[in-house]
Design a protein around this motif. Structure first.
Motif, PDB file in Angstrom:
ATOM      1  N   LYS A 205       4.858  60.066  43.349  1.00  0.00           N
ATOM      2  CA  LYS A 205       4.540  61.275  44.121  1.00  0.00           C
ATOM      3  C   LYS A 205       3.336  61.015  45.030  1.00  0.00           C
ATOM      4  CE  LYS A 205       3.343  66.164  43.698  1.00  0.00           C
ATOM      5  NZ  LYS A 205       3.042  67.307  42.788  1.00  0.00           N
ATOM      6  N   GLU A 206       2.346  60.303  44.507  1.00  0.00           N
ATOM      7  CA  GLU A 206       1.163  60.000  45.326  1.00  0.00           C
ATOM      8  C   GLU A 206       1.528  59.131  46.522  1.00  0.00           C
ATOM      9  OE1 GLU A 206      -1.278  62.460  43.875  1.00  0.00           O
ATOM     10  OE2 GLU A 206      -2.065  60.976  45.286  1.00  0.00           O
ATOM     11  N   LYS A 209       4.111  61.508  48.751  1.00  0.00           N
ATOM     12  CA  LYS A 209       3.670  62.841  49.206  1.00  0.00           C
ATOM     13  C   LYS A 209       2.151  63.010  49.230  1.00  0.00           C
ATOM     14  CE  LYS A 209       7.793  65.433  47.710  1.00  0.00           C
ATOM     15  NZ  LYS A 209       8.068  66.300  48.862  1.00  0.00           N
ATOM     16  N   GLY A 210       1.445  62.040  48.686  1.00  0.00           N
ATOM     17  CA  GLY A 210       0.006  62.221  48.563  1.00  0.00           C
ATOM     18  C   GLY A 210      -0.747  61.788  49.815  1.00  0.00           C
ATOM     19  N   THR A 211      -2.055  61.997  49.768  1.00  0.00           N
ATOM     20  CA  THR A 211      -2.910  61.601  50.905  1.00  0.00           C
ATOM     21  C   THR A 211      -4.095  60.755  50.432  1.00  0.00           C
ATOM     22  OG1 THR A 211      -4.178  63.638  50.607  1.00  0.00           O
ATOM     23  CG2 THR A 211      -2.348  63.726  52.190  1.00  0.00           C
ATOM     24  N   ALA A 212      -3.977  60.244  49.216  1.00  0.00           N
ATOM     25  CA  ALA A 212      -5.094  59.473  48.660  1.00  0.00           C
ATOM     26  C   ALA A 212      -5.311  58.206  49.495  1.00  0.00           C
ATOM     27  CB  ALA A 212      -4.789  59.093  47.207  1.00  0.00           C
ATOM     28  N   PRO A 213      -6.530  57.723  49.526  1.00  0.00           N
ATOM     29  CA  PRO A 213      -6.789  56.471  50.238  1.00  0.00           C
ATOM     30  C   PRO A 213      -6.066  55.299  49.569  1.00  0.00           C
ATOM     31  CG  PRO A 213      -8.752  57.183  49.042  1.00  0.00           C
ATOM     32  CD  PRO A 213      -7.758  58.295  48.919  1.00  0.00           C
ATOM     33  N   ARG A 220       0.438  52.763  48.740  1.00  0.00           N
ATOM     34  CA  ARG A 220       0.496  53.503  50.020  1.00  0.00           C
ATOM     35  C   ARG A 220       0.201  52.593  51.200  1.00  0.00           C
ATOM     36  NH1 ARG A 220       0.303  58.621  50.723  1.00  0.00           N
ATOM     37  NH2 ARG A 220      -1.371  58.644  52.276  1.00  0.00           N
TER      38      ARG A 220
END
Ligand code: 6PG
Length: 245
Positions: A205-206, A209-213, A220
Motif C-alpha cells: 500500500k505504501e 498509494k503512499g507518499t513516504a520518502p 518506491r
C-alpha cells in the motif's frame, strides 16, 4: 514512460503461474529480437514458486538466457541464506540450464570486493554500456518494511547514483548485503515485483498509494522511466489497497 501495472491474483500459486507465463513470453520475444534474454533474479522465498513453475512449465530458450542476480547475502553459495543456492535448488540446477550463463554474486568474498567483482562481470555482459546496463527483465520482491533487492530503509546504498553494484550495510540485520543499485534497476526494460502474503500489505500500500520518502520505503524508488513496471500480487498482499468503505 510506460505505466505502472497491478495484477491481483488469488494466491501465490496463481502469481507464480502467471509470472512463469509472462517470463516465457518475454524470454522468447527477447531471444527472437536480440538473441538473448538477460534476467536479474530475486532472492528471498516468494520467487521459489515462480522458479519451480519456470523449470516445470513451457519450454524456455534456456540456452539463450543470461541469469544474473539482483542481490546476494554476504555468504558462500552453499550457505542456507544464499540466493544463488535457492535459485540453483529451484531453477538453475536443471540439466537444460547452461551453467556458464549463470552469473552469481560471489557472496563468499568480502562484500565490497564481491560488489566490485560483480560490477566487472556485468560490464563484460553488457559491453559498451556508457551509463547503466539494460536488463530485459528484473525480478524483485518486497520486504514487509518496503525494501527491495537489498536496498533497505535508511541504508547507504539508497544514495548510490553511479556504481552498478554496491555493498550495503543493513543496520537491522547487522550485516552487509551486495545489491544492484537504483540506477540499474531503473534502467531495466521491464521490472516485475512478486508480492504475496498479508505481511506485505502495508508495504505494498505504501508503494502504490503512499507518499513516504524513498529512504523510508525504498521500493518506491523503483520507477523505470522507459521500462514496464508490474506488480504481480496475491489477494492477501493487496488487502491494504481495497478502498475502505
Ligand atoms: C533477498 C531479496 C529481498 C526479498 C524480500 C522479500 O535477498 O531476500 O532480494 O529483497 O525479495 O526480502 O522476501 P520474501 O520473498 O522472502 O518475502
Amino acid at each position: 514512460m510506460p505505466g505502472r501495472n497491478l495484477r491481483v491474483l488469488d494466491n501465490l500459486d496463481a502469481v507464480a503461474r502467471t509470472a512463469a507465463q509472462w517470463m516465457h513470453d518475454r524470454a522468447w520475444a527477447a531471444v527472437n529480437a536480440r538473441g538473448r534474454f538477460t534476467l536479474a533474479l530475486s532472492g528471498g522465498n516468494t520467487p521459489r514458486a515462480l522458479y519451480r513453475a519456470m523449470a516445470d512449465g513451457p519450454r524456455l530458450p534456456w540456452e539463450r538466457m543470461v541469469f544474473c542476480f539482483g542481490d546476494e547475502r554476504n555468504v558462500p553459495p552453499d550457505h542456507p541464506e544464499s540466493n544463488a543456492r535457492m535459485a540453483q535448488q529451484t531453477l538453475l540446477a536443471q540439466p537444460f540450464v547452461n551453467q556458464s550463463s549463470v552469473y552469481r554474486i560471489r557472496g563468499e568474498l568480502p562484500a565490497e570486493e564481491a560488489a566490485a567483482d560483480y560490477e566487472q562481470t556485468l560490464r563484460t555482459l553488457f559491453p559498451g554500456t556508457t551509463a547503466f546496463p539494460t536488463f530485459d527483465l528484473v525480478l524483485l520482491g518486497l520486504g514487509p518494511d518496503g525494501h527491495t533487492a537489498s536496498l533497505f530503509p535508511y541504508s547507504p546504498a539508497l544514495a548510490e547514483r553511479s556504481r552498478w553494484v554496491v555493498a550495503n550495510w543493513v543496520e537491522k540485520l547487522r550485516t552487509k548485503r551486495i545489491t544492484l543499485t537504483f540506477p540499474v534497476l531503473n534502467a531495466a526494460s521491464e521490472v516485475i515485483f512478486l508480492v504475496a502474503g498479508e505481511d506485505k500489505a502495508w508495504a505494498l500500500k505504501e508503494v502504490l498509494k503512499g507518499t513516504a520518502p524513498i529512504s523510508e520505503v525504498p521500493a518506491r524508488g523503483v520507477v523505470p522511466p522507459s521500462g514496464r513496471l508490474t506488480y504481480l500480487v496475491d489477494r492477501a498482499a493487496a488487502a491494504g489497497l481495497v478502498q475502505s468503505t
